[in-house]
Write a protein that holds these residues in place. Structure first.
Motif, short mmCIF file in Angstrom:
data_model
loop_
_atom_site.label_atom_id
_atom_site.label_comp_id
_atom_site.label_asym_id
_atom_site.label_seq_id
_atom_site.Cartn_x
_atom_site.Cartn_y
_atom_site.Cartn_z
N ARG A 151 1.03 -0.92 -0.15
CA ARG A 151 0.27 -0.14 0.18
C ARG A 151 1.07 1.37 -0.15
O ARG A 151 1.23 1.73 0.76
CB ARG A 151 -0.57 0.20 1.21
CG ARG A 151 -1.89 -1.49 1.07
CD ARG A 151 -2.99 -1.03 0.54
NE ARG A 151 -3.85 -0.86 0.87
CZ ARG A 151 -4.75 -0.54 1.73
NH1 ARG A 151 -5.25 -1.45 2.94
NH2 ARG A 151 -5.29 0.50 2.60
N ALA A 152 1.26 1.73 -1.01
CA ALA A 152 1.93 3.28 -1.73
C ALA A 152 1.88 4.18 -0.89
O ALA A 152 2.08 5.06 -0.38
CB ALA A 152 2.85 3.13 -2.53
N LEU A 153 0.48 4.51 -0.82
CA LEU A 153 0.53 5.63 0.09
C LEU A 153 -0.17 5.53 1.55
O LEU A 153 -0.44 6.70 2.11
CB LEU A 153 -0.86 6.10 -1.11
CG LEU A 153 -1.26 6.14 -2.87
CD1 LEU A 153 -2.71 6.62 -2.87
CD2 LEU A 153 -0.44 7.22 -2.56
N ALA A 154 0.12 4.59 1.56
CA ALA A 154 -0.30 5.00 3.31
C ALA A 154 0.96 5.80 3.92
O ALA A 154 2.32 5.91 3.87
CB ALA A 154 0.04 3.35 4.41
N VAL A 155 0.85 7.23 4.30
CA VAL A 155 1.82 7.72 4.95
C VAL A 155 1.77 8.39 6.30
O VAL A 155 0.78 7.83 7.64
CB VAL A 155 1.37 9.20 4.05
CG1 VAL A 155 1.54 8.83 3.08
CG2 VAL A 155 -0.76 9.55 4.65
N THR A 156 2.81 8.32 6.87
CA THR A 156 2.57 9.04 8.01
C THR A 156 2.42 10.20 8.86
O THR A 156 2.26 11.15 8.39
CB THR A 156 4.55 9.36 8.39
OG1 THR A 156 5.10 8.47 8.50
CG2 THR A 156 4.67 9.12 10.24
N THR A 157 1.55 9.84 9.42
CA THR A 157 0.78 11.88 10.40
C THR A 157 1.08 11.40 11.45
O THR A 157 1.15 12.90 11.41
CB THR A 157 -1.00 10.95 10.81
OG1 THR A 157 -1.06 9.87 11.49
CG2 THR A 157 -1.70 10.42 9.49
N ASN A 158 2.05 10.70 11.96
CA ASN A 158 2.39 11.56 13.29
C ASN A 158 4.50 10.48 13.63
O ASN A 158 3.56 9.42 13.89
CB ASN A 158 1.82 11.29 15.04
CG ASN A 158 2.05 11.93 15.77
OD1 ASN A 158 2.21 12.92 16.20
ND2 ASN A 158 2.39 11.11 17.07
N LEU A 159 5.17 11.10 14.78
CA LEU A 159 5.94 10.37 14.71
C LEU A 159 6.81 11.20 16.23
O LEU A 159 7.07 12.02 15.92
CB LEU A 159 7.35 10.26 13.62
CG LEU A 159 8.69 9.74 13.97
CD1 LEU A 159 8.08 7.95 14.48
CD2 LEU A 159 9.44 9.91 13.26
N ASN A 160 7.09 10.27 17.14
CA ASN A 160 6.90 11.21 18.19
C ASN A 160 8.15 10.49 18.43
O ASN A 160 8.63 9.35 18.48
CB ASN A 160 6.17 10.79 19.65
CG ASN A 160 5.19 11.38 19.74
OD1 ASN A 160 5.56 12.80 18.79
ND2 ASN A 160 3.55 11.12 19.46
N ILE A 161 9.32 10.79 19.12
CA ILE A 161 10.72 9.59 19.32
C ILE A 161 11.41 10.60 20.23
O ILE A 161 11.41 11.82 20.79
CB ILE A 161 11.82 10.57 17.70
CG1 ILE A 161 12.98 9.06 18.08
CG2 ILE A 161 12.27 11.43 17.72
CD1 ILE A 161 14.66 8.24 16.99
N ASN A 162 12.23 9.26 20.88
CA ASN A 162 13.29 10.14 22.10
C ASN A 162 14.44 9.62 22.07
O ASN A 162 14.42 8.20 21.77
CB ASN A 162 12.54 9.35 23.23
CG ASN A 162 10.68 9.97 24.06
OD1 ASN A 162 10.81 11.08 24.35
ND2 ASN A 162 10.04 9.30 24.21
N PHE A 163 15.61 10.48 22.81
CA PHE A 163 16.16 10.15 21.86
C PHE A 163 16.88 9.68 23.54
O PHE A 163 16.94 10.48 24.67
CB PHE A 163 17.40 11.39 21.54
CG PHE A 163 16.77 11.35 20.23
CD1 PHE A 163 17.10 10.43 19.04
CD2 PHE A 163 16.21 12.69 19.93
CE1 PHE A 163 17.04 11.36 17.46
CE2 PHE A 163 15.72 13.32 18.82
CZ PHE A 163 16.07 12.75 17.68
N LEU A 164 18.27 8.30 23.90
CA LEU A 164 18.42 8.13 24.78
C LEU A 164 19.52 8.20 25.70
O LEU A 164 20.13 8.55 26.27
CB LEU A 164 17.48 6.82 25.37
CG LEU A 164 16.03 6.12 24.85
CD1 LEU A 164 15.73 5.14 24.52
CD2 LEU A 164 14.71 7.26 25.68
N ARG A 165 20.50 7.40 24.30
CA ARG A 165 22.34 7.22 24.28
C ARG A 165 22.07 7.88 23.65
O ARG A 165 21.61 8.52 22.43
CB ARG A 165 21.81 6.41 24.62
CG ARG A 165 21.86 5.77 25.70
CD ARG A 165 22.76 4.16 26.01
NE ARG A 165 22.21 3.67 27.49
CZ ARG A 165 20.91 3.22 27.68
NH1 ARG A 165 19.67 3.48 27.10
NH2 ARG A 165 20.60 3.34 29.16
N LYS A 166 23.92 8.63 23.50
CA LYS A 166 24.55 8.89 22.29
C LYS A 166 24.60 7.72 21.33
O LYS A 166 25.23 6.84 21.79
CB LYS A 166 26.06 8.94 22.44
CG LYS A 166 26.77 9.67 21.42
CD LYS A 166 27.95 10.57 21.59
CE LYS A 166 29.18 10.70 20.33
NZ LYS A 166 30.04 10.56 21.12
#
Length: 142
Positions: free
Chosen positions: A80-95
Motif C-alpha cells: 500500500r504505497a499511499l500509507a503515510v506517516t501522520t505522526n512520529l514521536n521520538i525520544n533520544f535516549l543515548r548517544k
C-alpha cells in the motif's frame, strides 16, 4: 499466529520500486525480518550520518524509525504505497555511535484507517536503547 502479508524481500523489492529516492546517496537502510505485526530493520550509519561530536544524527534515527514503521505496516497489510506517516514521536535516549543500528518495530494498533507502531532502536549487539519512537500511519481505503 497470522502470517505476514509480505516477506522482508518482498517489502524491499516494493520499496525499491515505489520509493527509489530513499537510496539516492547509497543504500544504508535494510529490511532484515518481517513476521506478523513485527519487523526488524537496520541502518548502517557512516560518516555522512554523523553530526559534530561523532553521534548519529537525529534525522537519521527518525528516518530509521519511520522506515521500520513503514516496513512493519507493509508486512502486515501488503503493498500500500499511499500509507503515510501522520505522526512520529521520538525520544533520544543515548548517544548512538556510527555503525549498525537495529530497529525493532511492532504494531500496537492495526485499524482500518490508522495504524500505530512502537519502535526500539539500539546499536547492533547491544540491549541499551539509543532511541524509542511511536508512529501513526494513515492508510487510504482500498
Amino acid at each position: 499466529m497470522d502470517q505476514p502479508a509480505m516477506t522482508a524481500a518482498e517489502v524491499t523489492r516494493f520499496l525499491d520500486e515505489v520509493f527509489p529516492q530513499m537510496h539516492a546517496q547509497g543504500r544504508i537502510y535494510f529490511v532484515d525480518q518481517i513476521v506478523w505485526r513485527q519487523a526488524q530493520v537496520r541502518c548502517v550509519a557512516g560518516e555522512q550520518q554523523l553530526r559534530p561530536g561523532g553521534t548519529v544524527s537525529g534525522p537519521t534515527l527518525m528516518t530509521l524509525a519511520d522506515f521500520a514503521s513503514y516496513a512493519v505496516i507493509l508486512g502486515s497489510i501488503g503493498p500500500r504505497a499511499l500509507a503515510v506517516t501522520t505522526n512520529l514521536n521520538i525520544n533520544f535516549l543515548r548517544k548512538p555511535e556510527a555503525g549498525v543500528l537495529i530497529a525493532k518495530c511492532r504494531i500496537l494498533k492495526l485499524g482500518k484507517r490508522l495504524i500505530v507502531t512502537d519502535c526500539e532502536i539500539a546499536g547492533e549487539g547491544s540491549e541499551d536503547l539509543v532511541a524509542h519512537a511511536t508512529a501513526t500511519y494513515s492508510v487510504p481505503p482500498r
